[in-house]
Write a protein that holds these residues in place. Structure first.
Motif, PDB file in Angstrom:
ATOM      1  N   GLU A 158      -7.385   0.285   4.234  1.00  0.00           N
ATOM      2  CA  GLU A 158      -8.275  -0.667   3.321  1.00  0.00           C
ATOM      3  C   GLU A 158      -7.844  -0.994   2.318  1.00  0.00           C
ATOM      4  OE1 GLU A 158     -11.661  -1.345   4.369  1.00  0.00           O
ATOM      5  OE2 GLU A 158     -11.297   0.605   6.260  1.00  0.00           O
ATOM      6  N   GLU A 159      -7.062  -0.729   1.836  1.00  0.00           N
ATOM      7  CA  GLU A 159      -6.475  -0.950   0.133  1.00  0.00           C
ATOM      8  C   GLU A 159      -5.185  -2.687   0.562  1.00  0.00           C
ATOM      9  OE1 GLU A 159      -4.538   3.085  -2.100  1.00  0.00           O
ATOM     10  OE2 GLU A 159      -2.712   1.071  -1.062  1.00  0.00           O
ATOM     11  N   SER A 205     -10.103  -2.735  -9.358  1.00  0.00           N
ATOM     12  CA  SER A 205      -9.360  -3.726  -9.177  1.00  0.00           C
ATOM     13  C   SER A 205      -9.305  -5.801  -8.986  1.00  0.00           C
ATOM     14  CB  SER A 205      -8.665  -3.420  -7.903  1.00  0.00           C
ATOM     15  OG  SER A 205      -8.101  -2.420  -7.686  1.00  0.00           O
ATOM     16  N   ALA A 206     -10.242  -6.006  -8.496  1.00  0.00           N
ATOM     17  CA  ALA A 206     -10.892  -7.548  -7.995  1.00  0.00           C
ATOM     18  C   ALA A 206     -10.917  -8.074 -10.120  1.00  0.00           C
ATOM     19  CB  ALA A 206     -11.639  -7.608  -7.438  1.00  0.00           C
ATOM     20  N   PHE A 259     -14.165   3.620  -2.622  1.00  0.00           N
ATOM     21  CA  PHE A 259     -13.571   2.229  -1.649  1.00  0.00           C
ATOM     22  C   PHE A 259     -14.574   1.351  -2.918  1.00  0.00           C
ATOM     23  CE2 PHE A 259     -14.977  -1.214   1.029  1.00  0.00           C
ATOM     24  CZ  PHE A 259     -13.794  -1.615   1.515  1.00  0.00           C
ATOM     25  N   THR A 312     -12.679  -0.993  -5.444  1.00  0.00           N
ATOM     26  CA  THR A 312     -12.369  -2.663  -5.218  1.00  0.00           C
ATOM     27  C   THR A 312     -13.131  -3.513  -6.535  1.00  0.00           C
ATOM     28  OG1 THR A 312     -12.692  -2.159  -2.918  1.00  0.00           O
ATOM     29  CG2 THR A 312     -13.023  -3.808  -3.156  1.00  0.00           C
ATOM     30  N   THR A 359       0.706  -0.922  -0.315  1.00  0.00           N
ATOM     31  CA  THR A 359       0.122  -0.141   0.016  1.00  0.00           C
ATOM     32  C   THR A 359       0.743   1.326  -0.062  1.00  0.00           C
ATOM     33  OG1 THR A 359      -1.912   1.128   0.951  1.00  0.00           O
ATOM     34  CG2 THR A 359      -0.195   0.211   2.134  1.00  0.00           C
ATOM     35  N   VAL A 401      -3.878  -2.393  -4.383  1.00  0.00           N
ATOM     36  CA  VAL A 401      -5.047  -1.855  -5.099  1.00  0.00           C
ATOM     37  C   VAL A 401      -5.076  -0.334  -5.125  1.00  0.00           C
ATOM     38  CG1 VAL A 401      -7.115  -2.103  -3.943  1.00  0.00           C
ATOM     39  CG2 VAL A 401      -6.285  -4.237  -4.261  1.00  0.00           C
ATOM     40  N   LEU A 445      -6.860   2.683  -3.983  1.00  0.00           N
ATOM     41  CA  LEU A 445      -8.109   3.503  -3.704  1.00  0.00           C
ATOM     42  C   LEU A 445      -7.841   4.844  -3.087  1.00  0.00           C
ATOM     43  CD1 LEU A 445      -9.611   0.569  -1.431  1.00  0.00           C
ATOM     44  CD2 LEU A 445      -9.997   0.493  -4.088  1.00  0.00           C
ATOM     45  N   GLU A 480      -7.991  -8.942   0.467  1.00  0.00           N
ATOM     46  CA  GLU A 480      -9.088 -10.524  -0.051  1.00  0.00           C
ATOM     47  C   GLU A 480      -9.050 -11.283  -1.912  1.00  0.00           C
ATOM     48  OE1 GLU A 480     -11.238 -11.586   1.824  1.00  0.00           O
ATOM     49  OE2 GLU A 480     -10.757 -10.609   3.460  1.00  0.00           O
ATOM     50  N   VAL A 535      -8.576  -5.370   0.947  1.00  0.00           N
ATOM     51  CA  VAL A 535      -8.797  -5.958  -0.483  1.00  0.00           C
ATOM     52  C   VAL A 535      -8.001  -6.196  -1.714  1.00  0.00           C
ATOM     53  CG1 VAL A 535      -9.760  -4.484  -2.615  1.00  0.00           C
ATOM     54  CG2 VAL A 535     -10.404  -2.916  -0.412  1.00  0.00           C
TER      55      VAL A 535
END
Ligand code: SF4
Length: 376
Positions: free
Chosen positions: A251-252, A225-226, A218, A222, A37, A243, A245, A258, A255
């Motif tokens: 949060e980056e 990126s996904a 967000f 997300t 990040t 990621v 964001l 995840e 994600v």
């Protein structure tokens, strides 16, 4: 042991890349895909920047990038790098002196495009500083900042132009006998980024840093990126990722993990499988999952938990998870352990009890892992 031999549809064959080191984190080869990040504080503010680095590391970031636009920032890097639990990448644009200062300050990697820092002597100075201080380099090609001659040649940003730019930068490093580099070819357009990364994967054996740049807020970021990184990762492309964001760096990281977790490429913490809920739910699934996500944030051991509203899908999901709870009637549900029905539990005790069960399972898995390490 992997069970993919009986589930071949789950297998991702990773592209074979060279391995480099970003500080103590291997990137490429058979190293786990690392999650990065970037801080968004004023980089000269040591306290605020370090706090973000620590929060990102706690969330699981393997590597953190910090902008180094001026001397105040490269000076601050000295203390940040010393205190950081994870390697720091200094993000440099154009100013070769900042790159040298960042290398001297302890950055583990420089994000810099050698073709954009001026004449050959400057390039040589930066490469010498990187070599002297054990820094790797990330070449960061971005569709939004391609060199003018490439835009003139290709008419607009496109994958071919991005690859030509990347290969030009690579050549400069190789001509200077520098090989500890990785490369990204980011674009905010998912199609362009995907095409560019696929071409890049064929054009070099350098480790690849994945990213969909300026992906957005967000939710939209997300998803972009996904989709973008997800398809590339499924093809085996990508050795490290960020990621991007317009959101908190933590949060980056979440994600990023995840995305990797959903493809079985990294495992960290509790993977919660939960249903969307409907009128059949035996308890408030949404509120319960929200609470459990917070209560289980401290668990780093990879494991799975199913929280399902009713028996339509509950027992089936519980079969495949370490701990499970399925809603039933009259204010109670069923707890499953290691895929087997275990005991009934009233809904009002459920959160505390599930947290205890997950903690116990995590401790058991950690103990088993420690015993295996001792035997090895
Ligand atoms: S598992 Fe049950 S409660 Fe959950 S969505 Fe399906 S039918 Fe509804």
């Amino acid at each position: 042991m992997s069970v993919n031999h009986i589930r071949p549809w789950r297998t991702i064959e990773r592209r074979k890349s060279r391995q480099i080191m970003v500080g103590n984190v291997p990137v490429g080869g058979d190293a786990p895909i690392s999650v990065q990040t970037m801080t968004n504080t004023d980089s000269s503010d040591v306290k605020a920047t370090l706090a973000q680095v620590l929060a990102a590391a706690e969330a699981g970031a393997d590597i953190v990038r910090i902008s180094a636009p001026d001397v105040a920032a490269t000076q601050a890097l000295r203390e940040i790098c010393k205190e950081s639990p994870v390697p720091i990448v200094a993000d440099i644009h154009f100013h070769y002196k900042r790159a040298i200062e960042a290398a001297e300050a302890g950055a583990a990697c420089l994000r810099i495009n050698p073709g954009n820092i001026g004449d050959d002597s400057r390039v040589k100075e930066v490469i010498k500083a990187a070599k002297d201080h054990g820094c790797s380099i990330r070449i960061g090609v971005n569709a939004g900042s391609l060199e003018k001659h490439l835009l003139d040649k290709y008419g607009e940003p496109c994958p071919d132009a991005m690859i030509e730019s990347g290969l030009d930068h690579i050549k400069i490093l190789q001509d200077n006998d520098f090989h500890e580099f990785k490369i990204s070819v980011k674009a905010s357009d998912v199609f362009m980024a995907s095409a560019a990364y696929q071409m890049l994967a064929d054009a070099t054996d350098a480790p690849i840093h994945l990213g969909i740049t300026e992906a957005g807020g967000f939710v939209s970021g997300t998803i972009k990126s996904a989709i973008g990184m997800g398809q590339l990762l499924c093809m085996g492309i990508g050795d490290t990722l960020r990621v991007s964001l317009s959101a908190d760096p933590v949060e980056e990281v979440k994600v990023g993990f995840e995305i990797l977790k959903s493809l079985g490429l990294r495992h960290r913490g509790v993977n919660i499988i939960s249903c969307p809920s409907c009128a059949r739910q035996g308890f408030d699934v949404i509120k319960t999952v929200e609470t459990l996500e917070k209560r289980l944030e401290h668990i780093k051991t990879p494991m799975s938990l199913s929280i399902i509203g009713c028996v339509v899908n509950g027992p089936g999901e519980a079969l495949m998870t370490d701990v499970g709870f399925t809603g039933g009637g009259a204010g109670s549900g069923m707890v499953y352990l290691a895929g087997k029905q275990s005991h009934k539990l009233s809904n009002d005790q459920m959160v505390d009890h599930i947290v205890e069960q997950v903690e116990a399972k995590a401790a058991q898995l950690e103990a088993a892992r420690a015993a295996e390490t001792d035997r090895a």
